[in-house]
Design a protein around this motif. Structure first.
Motif, short mmCIF file in Angstrom:
data_model
loop_
_atom_site.label_atom_id
_atom_site.label_comp_id
_atom_site.label_asym_id
_atom_site.label_seq_id
_atom_site.Cartn_x
_atom_site.Cartn_y
_atom_site.Cartn_z
N PHE A 173 3.28 -11.50 0.46
CA PHE A 173 3.19 -10.48 -0.58
C PHE A 173 1.75 -10.32 -1.07
O PHE A 173 1.26 -9.20 -1.29
CB PHE A 173 4.10 -10.84 -1.76
CG PHE A 173 3.98 -9.90 -2.92
CD1 PHE A 173 4.75 -8.75 -2.99
CD2 PHE A 173 3.06 -10.15 -3.95
CE1 PHE A 173 4.62 -7.86 -4.05
CE2 PHE A 173 2.93 -9.27 -5.01
CZ PHE A 173 3.72 -8.12 -5.06
N ALA A 174 1.06 -11.43 -1.24
CA ALA A 174 -0.28 -11.42 -1.84
C ALA A 174 -1.36 -10.96 -0.88
O ALA A 174 -2.47 -10.60 -1.33
CB ALA A 174 -0.62 -12.81 -2.36
N THR A 175 -1.07 -10.94 0.42
CA THR A 175 -2.14 -10.66 1.39
C THR A 175 -1.90 -9.41 2.24
O THR A 175 -2.78 -9.03 3.02
CB THR A 175 -2.33 -11.86 2.35
OG1 THR A 175 -1.09 -12.14 3.02
CG2 THR A 175 -2.80 -13.09 1.58
N ARG A 176 -0.74 -8.77 2.11
CA ARG A 176 -0.43 -7.61 2.94
C ARG A 176 -0.25 -6.36 2.09
O ARG A 176 0.24 -6.43 0.96
CB ARG A 176 0.85 -7.84 3.75
CG ARG A 176 0.78 -8.96 4.76
CD ARG A 176 2.12 -9.13 5.47
NE ARG A 176 2.10 -10.24 6.42
CZ ARG A 176 3.15 -10.61 7.16
NH1 ARG A 176 4.30 -9.93 7.05
NH2 ARG A 176 3.05 -11.62 8.00
N ASP A 177 -0.59 -5.22 2.67
CA ASP A 177 -0.30 -3.94 2.02
C ASP A 177 1.17 -3.58 2.15
O ASP A 177 1.76 -2.98 1.25
CB ASP A 177 -1.17 -2.83 2.61
CG ASP A 177 -2.64 -3.01 2.25
OD1 ASP A 177 -2.92 -3.54 1.16
OD2 ASP A 177 -3.50 -2.64 3.07
N THR A 178 1.77 -3.94 3.29
CA THR A 178 3.19 -3.73 3.52
C THR A 178 3.80 -5.08 3.88
O THR A 178 3.43 -5.68 4.90
CB THR A 178 3.44 -2.72 4.66
OG1 THR A 178 2.80 -1.49 4.33
CG2 THR A 178 4.94 -2.48 4.85
N LEU A 179 4.70 -5.55 3.06
CA LEU A 179 5.19 -6.92 3.17
C LEU A 179 5.71 -7.26 4.56
O LEU A 179 5.44 -8.34 5.10
CB LEU A 179 6.30 -7.14 2.12
CG LEU A 179 6.88 -8.55 2.02
CD1 LEU A 179 5.81 -9.57 1.66
CD2 LEU A 179 8.00 -8.57 0.97
N GLU A 180 6.46 -6.35 5.17
CA GLU A 180 7.11 -6.64 6.44
C GLU A 180 6.20 -6.44 7.64
O GLU A 180 6.60 -6.73 8.77
CB GLU A 180 8.37 -5.77 6.61
CG GLU A 180 9.45 -5.99 5.56
CD GLU A 180 9.15 -5.26 4.25
OE1 GLU A 180 8.19 -4.43 4.23
OE2 GLU A 180 9.83 -5.54 3.25
N ASP A 181 5.00 -5.93 7.45
CA ASP A 181 4.13 -5.58 8.56
C ASP A 181 2.90 -6.47 8.58
O ASP A 181 1.98 -6.31 7.78
CB ASP A 181 3.71 -4.10 8.44
CG ASP A 181 2.95 -3.60 9.65
OD1 ASP A 181 2.65 -4.41 10.55
OD2 ASP A 181 2.66 -2.39 9.69
N ALA A 182 2.86 -7.42 9.53
CA ALA A 182 1.75 -8.36 9.61
C ALA A 182 0.43 -7.66 9.88
O ALA A 182 -0.65 -8.16 9.52
CB ALA A 182 2.02 -9.39 10.70
N ALA A 183 0.49 -6.49 10.49
CA ALA A 183 -0.73 -5.75 10.82
C ALA A 183 -1.43 -5.21 9.58
O ALA A 183 -2.60 -4.82 9.65
CB ALA A 183 -0.41 -4.60 11.78
#
Length: 286
Positions: free
Chosen positions: A73-83
């Motif tokens: 949550f803290a490091t992604r713009d879209t939680l489910e998308d690692a990219a």
């Protein structure tokens, strides 16, 4: 004689009494409360304090997969998308803060939960973040630094507990002569900020160290006197020279109230029985 297996009767016993961590809460509900509390933290310019208290609250609640969820949550713009993970520097900083917050938590809620949460964090972070995290201990005690470590512990103890520092020290020492010495050494080695300030990866300030204690003890429950002491410690952190604007706000009356309320908001999702208990208590008073 080498013991390779548990006796069947002992193995059966160990399977009883809820040996596993708490079940992972509803991730959509957890995401929702992380989103709302983070937006509030961002508006108050208290994002680092939010990450620290969220880590410690989830660790203490003992639902280890939630630690990995928090990192994503803290490091992604879209939680489910690692990219959509943002840059390496940001991800590395947040992983380091979470790791340091978890380490400090062991002082308040013990080693076992810290192990489980650190393992969850390590399993979640990406290879480049894992490679960038510090690998060598900088807390090894030796004859050259032991006096400095003890002095840091003494200074932190006084900062948190004055004007009752001496009285409390004597009281705890009366319980066991080694107990207070262990606490002072742990404060100096683990809880106090490391020398070097922001140049040290993941270093957590004096105010954030009190947020670790406040979040852990609030989430733990049943330890009111200790919680009160560390809330006072957070309030007293406003007198630390050279603190950041975020740390100063977190140690104000308003900031400290926000810390406790934010811990409660996250905790109500992970341990919903607590919110139910509060509601029941409120109805009983009516």
């Amino acid at each position: 004689m080498t013991v390779k297996h548990l006796p069947p009767a002992v193995k059966q016993l160990l399977a009883l009494r809820t040996p596993q961590p708490r079940p992972t809460p509803s991730l959509p509900k957890l995401t929702a409360v992380l989103s709302s509390t983070f937006r509030d933290a961002k508006a108050k310019k208290a994002e680092r304090g939010w990450l620290t208290l969220a880590t410690c609250t989830l660790l203490t609640a003992n639902a280890p997969p939630t630690i990995g969820h928090l990192y994503r949550f803290a490091t992604r713009d879209t939680l489910e998308d690692a990219a959509t993970r943002r840059g390496l520097a940001e991800a590395l900083d947040k992983a380091a803060v979470m790791r340091e917050s978890a380490l400090k938590s062991c002082i308040f809620v013990g080693v076992p939960r810290t192990i489980l949460s650190l393992a969850s964090l390590l399993e979640t972070i990406e290879d480049d973040v894992r490679d960038g995290l510090r690998k060598t201990s900088i807390r090894t005690v030796n004859t050259e630094n032991v006096n400095e470590i003890v002095a840091r512990g003494e200074a932190l103890w006084s900062s948190i507990y004055e004007p009752h520092a001496v009285k409390l020290r004597n009281k705890l020492g009366s319980y066991h002569p080694d107990f207070i010495e262990f606490i002072i050494q742990a404060y100096g080695t683990v809880l106090s900020p490391l020398p070097g300030g922001d140049a040290v990866q993941g270093n957590i300030s004096r105010a954030l160290g009190s947020i670790v204690g406040t979040a852990c003890l609030r989430a733990e429950g049943g330890v009111g006197p200790q919680l009160t002491s560390h809330v006072f410690g957070l309030l007293k952190a406003r007198d630390v020279p050279g603190m950041s604007a975020e740390d100063y706000w977190l140690s104000t009356d308003e900031g400290t109230e926000w810390v406790v309320r934010t811990v409660d908001a996250i905790l109500d999702v992970v341990k919903p029985e607590l919110a139910l208990g509060d509601a029941t208590a409120g109805q009983a008073k009516l």
